[in-house]
Scaffold this motif. Sequence first.
Motif, mmCIF file in Angstrom:
data_model
loop_
_atom_site.group_PDB
_atom_site.id
_atom_site.type_symbol
_atom_site.label_atom_id
_atom_site.label_comp_id
_atom_site.label_asym_id
_atom_site.label_seq_id
_atom_site.Cartn_x
_atom_site.Cartn_y
_atom_site.Cartn_z
ATOM 1 N N ARG A 40 0.790 -1.200 0.071
ATOM 2 C CA ARG A 40 -0.102 -0.118 -0.180
ATOM 3 C C ARG A 40 0.937 1.222 0.025
ATOM 4 N NH1 ARG A 40 -5.028 -0.741 0.562
ATOM 5 N NH2 ARG A 40 -5.988 -2.760 1.226
ATOM 6 N N PHE A 41 0.336 2.297 -0.671
ATOM 7 C CA PHE A 41 1.005 3.680 -0.611
ATOM 8 C C PHE A 41 0.765 4.089 0.992
ATOM 9 C CE2 PHE A 41 -0.081 3.334 -5.111
ATOM 10 C CZ PHE A 41 1.189 3.626 -5.626
ATOM 11 N N LEU A 42 1.695 4.978 1.262
ATOM 12 C CA LEU A 42 1.644 5.706 2.445
ATOM 13 C C LEU A 42 0.629 6.047 2.978
ATOM 14 C CD1 LEU A 42 5.210 7.426 2.859
ATOM 15 C CD2 LEU A 42 4.447 5.145 3.828
ATOM 16 N N ASP A 43 -0.580 6.779 1.646
ATOM 17 C CA ASP A 43 -1.728 7.169 2.138
ATOM 18 C C ASP A 43 -2.995 5.984 2.406
ATOM 19 O OD1 ASP A 43 -2.462 6.266 -0.378
ATOM 20 O OD2 ASP A 43 -2.600 8.159 -1.281
ATOM 21 N N GLY A 44 -2.503 4.818 2.287
ATOM 22 C CA GLY A 44 -3.399 3.476 2.672
ATOM 23 C C GLY A 44 -4.130 3.035 1.156
ATOM 24 N N SER A 45 -3.825 3.734 0.207
ATOM 25 C CA SER A 45 -4.698 3.365 -0.840
ATOM 26 C C SER A 45 -3.347 2.018 -1.557
ATOM 27 C CB SER A 45 -4.610 4.306 -2.030
ATOM 28 O OG SER A 45 -3.304 4.837 -2.360
ATOM 29 N N PRO A 46 -4.212 1.004 -2.215
ATOM 30 C CA PRO A 46 -3.485 -0.142 -2.634
ATOM 31 C C PRO A 46 -2.532 0.216 -3.641
ATOM 32 C CG PRO A 46 -6.033 -0.404 -3.165
ATOM 33 C CD PRO A 46 -5.802 0.975 -2.523
ATOM 34 N N ALA A 47 -1.170 -0.155 -3.706
ATOM 35 C CA ALA A 47 -0.385 0.039 -4.564
ATOM 36 C C ALA A 47 -0.532 -0.649 -5.982
ATOM 37 C CB ALA A 47 1.116 -0.330 -4.265
ATOM 38 N N SER A 48 -0.628 0.210 -7.287
ATOM 39 C CA SER A 48 -1.028 -0.356 -8.450
ATOM 40 C C SER A 48 -0.169 0.458 -9.587
ATOM 41 C CB SER A 48 -2.241 -0.375 -8.529
ATOM 42 O OG SER A 48 -2.668 -0.531 -10.048
ATOM 43 N N LEU A 49 0.130 -0.130 -10.349
ATOM 44 C CA LEU A 49 0.803 0.496 -11.731
ATOM 45 C C LEU A 49 -0.223 0.774 -12.532
ATOM 46 C CD1 LEU A 49 4.130 -1.347 -11.989
ATOM 47 C CD2 LEU A 49 3.740 0.726 -10.550
ATOM 48 N N ASP A 50 -1.387 0.293 -12.525
ATOM 49 C CA ASP A 50 -2.356 0.400 -13.436
ATOM 50 C C ASP A 50 -2.780 1.979 -13.929
ATOM 51 O OD1 ASP A 50 -2.838 -2.428 -13.749
ATOM 52 O OD2 ASP A 50 -4.590 -2.282 -12.439
ATOM 53 N N SER A 51 -2.599 2.830 -12.789
ATOM 54 C CA SER A 51 -2.818 4.168 -12.968
ATOM 55 C C SER A 51 -1.620 5.011 -13.793
ATOM 56 C CB SER A 51 -2.982 4.970 -11.575
ATOM 57 O OG SER A 51 -1.558 4.889 -11.275
ATOM 58 N N LEU A 52 -0.553 4.129 -14.159
ATOM 59 C CA LEU A 52 0.261 4.790 -14.907
ATOM 60 C C LEU A 52 0.082 4.558 -16.546
ATOM 61 C CD1 LEU A 52 3.492 3.717 -12.687
ATOM 62 C CD2 LEU A 52 2.085 5.751 -12.643
ATOM 63 N N ARG A 53 -0.734 3.823 -16.635
ATOM 64 C CA ARG A 53 -0.932 3.177 -18.099
ATOM 65 C C ARG A 53 -1.181 4.215 -19.079
ATOM 66 N NH1 ARG A 53 -0.355 -2.573 -19.423
ATOM 67 N NH2 ARG A 53 0.125 -3.434 -17.673
ATOM 68 N N GLY A 54 -0.739 4.561 -20.331
ATOM 69 C CA GLY A 54 -0.971 5.417 -21.331
ATOM 70 C C GLY A 54 -0.006 6.601 -21.258
ATOM 71 N N ARG A 55 0.949 6.440 -20.357
ATOM 72 C CA ARG A 55 2.272 7.644 -20.374
ATOM 73 C C ARG A 55 3.229 6.827 -19.869
ATOM 74 N NH1 ARG A 55 0.135 10.657 -15.065
ATOM 75 N NH2 ARG A 55 -0.595 8.892 -13.948
ATOM 76 N N PRO A 56 4.467 7.479 -20.328
ATOM 77 C CA PRO A 56 5.638 6.995 -19.581
ATOM 78 C C PRO A 56 5.832 7.133 -18.125
ATOM 79 C CG PRO A 56 6.121 8.805 -20.804
ATOM 80 C CD PRO A 56 4.645 8.356 -21.008
ATOM 81 N N ALA A 57 6.504 6.224 -17.434
ATOM 82 C CA ALA A 57 6.420 6.501 -15.974
ATOM 83 C C ALA A 57 7.809 6.133 -15.275
ATOM 84 C CB ALA A 57 5.292 5.606 -15.310
ATOM 85 N N LEU A 58 8.099 6.342 -14.224
ATOM 86 C CA LEU A 58 9.303 6.060 -13.491
ATOM 87 C C LEU A 58 8.783 5.292 -12.432
ATOM 88 C CD1 LEU A 58 12.421 6.227 -12.802
ATOM 89 C CD2 LEU A 58 11.972 8.421 -11.698
ATOM 90 N N VAL A 59 9.636 4.124 -11.986
ATOM 91 C CA VAL A 59 9.405 3.340 -10.885
ATOM 92 C C VAL A 59 10.724 3.433 -10.237
ATOM 93 C CG1 VAL A 59 9.080 1.072 -9.847
ATOM 94 C CG2 VAL A 59 7.795 1.797 -11.608
#
Length: 162
Positions: A40-59
């Motif tokens: 989970r992210f620090l804000d408690g939301s589940p960690a997911s890379l799905d929201s990154l789709r459609g654009r380049p991203a950095l992990v």
Amino acid sequence: MAFRRRSVLGWGVAIVLFFAVQVFLNRDMASGPAPAIEGRFLDGSPASLDSLRGRPALVYFWASWCPICGTMEHKIESLARDHAVVTVAYQSGDAAEVARHVAERHLDWRVVPDPDGINGERYGIRGVPAFFILGPDGTIRSRSMGFTPEWLLRLRLWLAAG
């Protein structure tokens, strides 16, 4: 003239060695479709890379105990203003410890604590900092470990967009 040739030769050897070390260090790092990030992210939301789709991203894998990661903080902060960035706090303690570190350093990142290094194992990292550039389709387009200049990360993100 001989000095000049030795100087050019010395730089050439240094560049070849640099890239050879990078290939060696990156040999076990994940490639292809980006592995899922667990937790989970620090804000408690589940960690997911799905929201990154459609654009380049950095992990970005980092650690609170890593001095090189400390030098990268402002560069990652700058990148996060312009690009999708997800960070993973590798073996840096539980969520409370990571949140404390992030607050002390005034970092405004999406952070997933990875206290046991499970996400790091999935990505095959051997150390931090580690960077994975994802294309819009979620595949890993570029990966590196160690200090990486901001301009090079920006270039890789730009190239991943195409």
